[in-house]
Design a protein around this motif. Sequence first.
Motif, PDB file in Angstrom:
ATOM      1  N   LYS A   1       0.832  -1.204   0.000  1.00 59.54           N
ATOM      2  CA  LYS A   1       0.000   0.000   0.000  1.00 59.54           C
ATOM      3  C   LYS A   1       0.867   1.253   0.000  1.00 59.54           C
ATOM      4  CE  LYS A   1      -3.947   0.501   2.306  1.00 59.54           C
ATOM      5  NZ  LYS A   1      -4.906   0.694   3.419  1.00 59.54           N
ATOM      6  N   ASP A   2       0.554   2.168  -0.900  1.00 59.87           N
ATOM      7  CA  ASP A   2       1.192   3.486  -0.935  1.00 59.87           C
ATOM      8  C   ASP A   2       0.636   4.272   0.248  1.00 59.87           C
ATOM      9  OD1 ASP A   2       1.712   6.213  -1.354  1.00 59.87           O
ATOM     10  OD2 ASP A   2       1.620   6.023  -3.515  1.00 59.87           O
ATOM     11  N   ILE A   3       1.508   4.748   1.134  1.00 59.43           N
ATOM     12  CA  ILE A   3       1.022   5.415   2.351  1.00 59.43           C
ATOM     13  C   ILE A   3       0.464   6.816   2.093  1.00 59.43           C
ATOM     14  CG2 ILE A   3       2.506   4.100   3.864  1.00 59.43           C
ATOM     15  CD1 ILE A   3       4.172   6.688   4.146  1.00 59.43           C
TER      16      ILE A   3
ATOM     17  N   THR B   1      -1.325   7.771  -0.975  1.00 62.78           N
ATOM     18  CA  THR B   1      -2.612   7.666  -1.664  1.00 62.78           C
ATOM     19  C   THR B   1      -3.517   6.595  -1.090  1.00 62.78           C
ATOM     20  OG1 THR B   1      -1.780   6.074  -3.295  1.00 62.78           O
ATOM     21  CG2 THR B   1      -1.563   8.429  -3.822  1.00 62.78           C
ATOM     22  N   GLY B   2      -2.931   5.604  -0.401  1.00 63.88           N
ATOM     23  CA  GLY B   2      -3.713   4.508   0.150  1.00 63.88           C
ATOM     24  C   GLY B   2      -4.044   3.432  -0.874  1.00 63.88           C
ATOM     25  N   GLU B   3      -3.493   3.525  -2.082  1.00 61.22           N
ATOM     26  CA  GLU B   3      -3.765   2.555  -3.130  1.00 61.22           C
ATOM     27  C   GLU B   3      -2.783   1.390  -3.059  1.00 61.22           C
ATOM     28  OE1 GLU B   3      -3.695   4.562  -6.884  1.00 61.22           O
ATOM     29  OE2 GLU B   3      -5.224   6.008  -6.280  1.00 61.22           O
TER      30      GLU B   3
ATOM     31  N   THR C   1       4.359  13.161   5.643  1.00 61.98           N
ATOM     32  CA  THR C   1       3.816  11.814   5.781  1.00 61.98           C
ATOM     33  C   THR C   1       4.731  10.876   6.551  1.00 61.98           C
ATOM     34  OG1 THR C   1       2.627  12.105   3.701  1.00 61.98           O
ATOM     35  CG2 THR C   1       2.901   9.856   4.492  1.00 61.98           C
TER      36      THR C   1
ATOM     37  N   VAL D   1       4.240   8.556   9.987  1.00 68.69           N
ATOM     38  CA  VAL D   1       4.315   7.093   9.935  1.00 68.69           C
ATOM     39  C   VAL D   1       5.386   6.553  10.879  1.00 68.69           C
ATOM     40  CG1 VAL D   1       4.935   5.142   8.449  1.00 68.69           C
ATOM     41  CG2 VAL D   1       3.402   6.915   7.603  1.00 68.69           C
TER      42      VAL D   1
END
Length: 99
Positions: free
Chosen positions: A10-12, A14-16, A64, A68
């Motif tokens: 998962k791309d942190i 975009t969430g995709e 971001t 994280v």
Amino acid sequence: MKKRKIPMRKDIVTGEMAPKKELVRIVRDADGNVSIDETGKKSGRGAYISINVDIARKAKAQHTFEKVFATKLTDDFYDDLIAYVDHKQARKELFENGK
């Protein structure tokens, strides 16, 4: 022939979800140092970001990776990340068009 499983991450930003090979891994080691994991095999807590300069810039604007990894990062880290992603994106476009 049996089809191989493609690891997804998962791309942190975009969430995709995307194939692991299409993402860049950022890692925080045991000492709390955050760095770009060019090999994808460094030990530590990892997070992924797409190979897209706009997404890297968005990560810088939103801090971001600070959220994280719960640590303070300099703008130099984000600038290095943007330059690295820009390089990877250019290589990807060059070799995809060359096929």
